[in-house]
Write a protein that holds these residues in place. Structure first.
Motif, short mmCIF file in Angstrom:
data_model
loop_
_atom_site.label_atom_id
_atom_site.label_comp_id
_atom_site.label_asym_id
_atom_site.label_seq_id
_atom_site.Cartn_x
_atom_site.Cartn_y
_atom_site.Cartn_z
N GLY A 117 -8.43 5.61 -3.90
CA GLY A 117 -7.89 4.30 -3.53
C GLY A 117 -8.20 3.25 -4.57
O GLY A 117 -9.09 3.43 -5.42
N CYS A 138 -3.07 4.93 -2.23
CA CYS A 138 -3.43 5.46 -0.92
C CYS A 138 -4.95 5.54 -0.76
O CYS A 138 -5.65 6.07 -1.62
CB CYS A 138 -2.81 6.85 -0.75
N PHE A 139 -5.45 5.00 0.34
CA PHE A 139 -6.88 5.08 0.66
C PHE A 139 -7.14 6.38 1.42
O PHE A 139 -6.58 6.59 2.50
CB PHE A 139 -7.31 3.88 1.48
N ARG A 182 1.43 4.94 0.81
CA ARG A 182 0.90 5.97 1.70
C ARG A 182 2.08 6.83 2.16
O ARG A 182 2.51 6.76 3.32
CB ARG A 182 0.17 5.34 2.89
N ASN A 189 0.84 -1.20 0.00
CA ASN A 189 0.00 0.00 0.00
C ASN A 189 0.87 1.24 0.00
O ASN A 189 1.78 1.37 0.83
CB ASN A 189 -0.92 0.02 1.23
N GLU A 240 -2.79 9.72 -6.40
CA GLU A 240 -1.86 8.60 -6.36
C GLU A 240 -0.45 9.09 -6.63
O GLU A 240 0.50 8.68 -5.97
CB GLU A 240 -2.26 7.56 -7.40
N TYR A 253 -12.84 7.47 0.31
CA TYR A 253 -12.99 6.15 -0.28
C TYR A 253 -14.38 5.58 0.01
O TYR A 253 -14.92 5.73 1.11
CB TYR A 253 -11.92 5.22 0.30
N ILE A 277 -8.63 -2.53 4.83
CA ILE A 277 -7.79 -1.33 4.89
C ILE A 277 -7.10 -1.26 6.25
O ILE A 277 -5.91 -0.91 6.34
CB ILE A 277 -8.62 -0.07 4.62
#
Length: 335
Positions: A249, A236-237, A95, A93, A149, A241, A292
């Protein structure tokens, strides 16, 4: 008081705001709480022994960050800055966040990287650590990035007119650049990162509430970041979302026997109804809040109260931090 951990509203430090000049920086009212801490810190009778601060990428080029460093130096702190993503710990993921750890001068770090913003933990390979260090912060923060993103992943290019060839077997089936396809191909073949399937819940009837509605499929199909359980990446969430689609995401393809290429090839030539039928074969769904949370490193016993809605869960998780990244920073700080 031995330890202070802090974060503060960060939206005005994001890459889009930095690029078009909308950030308020220290003049933004949302920064008042942070500036208050900087104001009182030198006047404390007993300084905290340790500090940990987090913010979004872009903060490293702000006036607020400069004020922070000046205050820390005045108070006699040694500090180290980082730009870290969970991917550096093998978590699939992206982030990317700014972190700063600081301790009083009588304490010292077990590594030396003065004046540098590190993009790896200091106990990782030094060759990679210094190869990826951020040495020109202004240039890095003002690089031409155009989506959320890209905001959070410094490896993505922006040259849509590139003549580079695609990875073998790849197919440019959406509104993506060759560089984006190549990046995803590299990530999915990076065996140092776990597969998403290690973080997923078992498919069951309750999952039906997470499938993308037809309207979202039709409108945003060409903008979705679609991943499979065997992928080693996800974007990245954010707190939007599940409510907003674009740039919030990745979504999960649960029909594993369907090839993306077969769905998207020439799809723009089809009538809307046929297009929707094709897209529906992918069985795309949102990641669940539990999934998540798993990617963020929350333990299995973690959960939300029953009265908290799914939308609220997504908002809370979107404003959260990766537990493993923070835990490792605290370990370095206290070590």
């Amino acid at each position: 008081m031995k330890f202070i951990s802090t974060t503060f509203p960060a939206r005005h430090y994001g890459q889009r705001q930095l690029r078009i000049g909308l950030q308020g920086d220290v003049s933004d009212p949302r920064t008042k709480s942070f500036l208050y801490i900087l104001d009182i810190l030198p006047r404390l009778q007993k300084l905290p022994k340790y500090l940990l601060l987090e913010n979004v990428k872009g903060f490293e080029s702000s006036s607020a960050r400069n004020e922070l460093l000046r205050t820390l130096e005045t108070c006699g702190f040694k500090y180290q800055e980082f730009l870290l993503s969970p991917t550096c710990l093998g978590i699939p993921n992206s982030r990317l966040r700014y972190f700063l750890i600081a301790k009083l001068h009588k304490e010292s770090f077990s590594f030396q990287a003065p004046g540098q913003i590190l993009t790896r933990f200091p106990d990782q390979h030094l060759e990679d650590l210094y190869k990826d260090k951020v040495t020109d912060k202004v240039r890095e923060a003002s690089s031409s990035l155009s989506s959320e993103e890209k905001n959070l992943d410094p490896s993505i290019g922006h040259d849509c007119s590139s003549k580079k060839s695609l990875p073998k077997g790849a197919f440019l089936f959406k509104l993506e650049t060759v560089e984006e396809i190549e990046r995803k191909h590299r990530q999915d073949n990076d065996s140092s990162i776990q597969m998403l399937k290690d973080f997923l819940e078992e498919e069951n009837e309750e999952m039906s509430q997470y499938f993308l509605p037809p309207k979202s499929l039709s409108r945003y199909a060409f903008l979705l970041d679609i991943v499979k359980p065997t992928c080693r990446r996800s974007t990245c969430f954010t707190k939007g979302y599940g409510h907003y689609v674009e740039g919030t995401g990745s979504v999960l393809q649960t029909a594993l026997d369907v090839q993306l290429e077969s769905v998207f090839k020439h799809i723009e030539e089809l009538p809307e109804e046929e297009k929707l039928v094709k897209l529906s074969t992918l069985k795309l769904r949102y990641f669940t809040p539990r999934e998540i949370a798993n990617l963020h490193g929350f333990p299995p016993e973690f959960g939300f109260p029953d009265k908290v809605t799914i939308k609220q869960c997504y908002r809370l998780l979107g404003n959260s931090l990766n537990v493993h990244v923070v835990a490792k920073l605290i370990s370095i700080l206290l070590g």
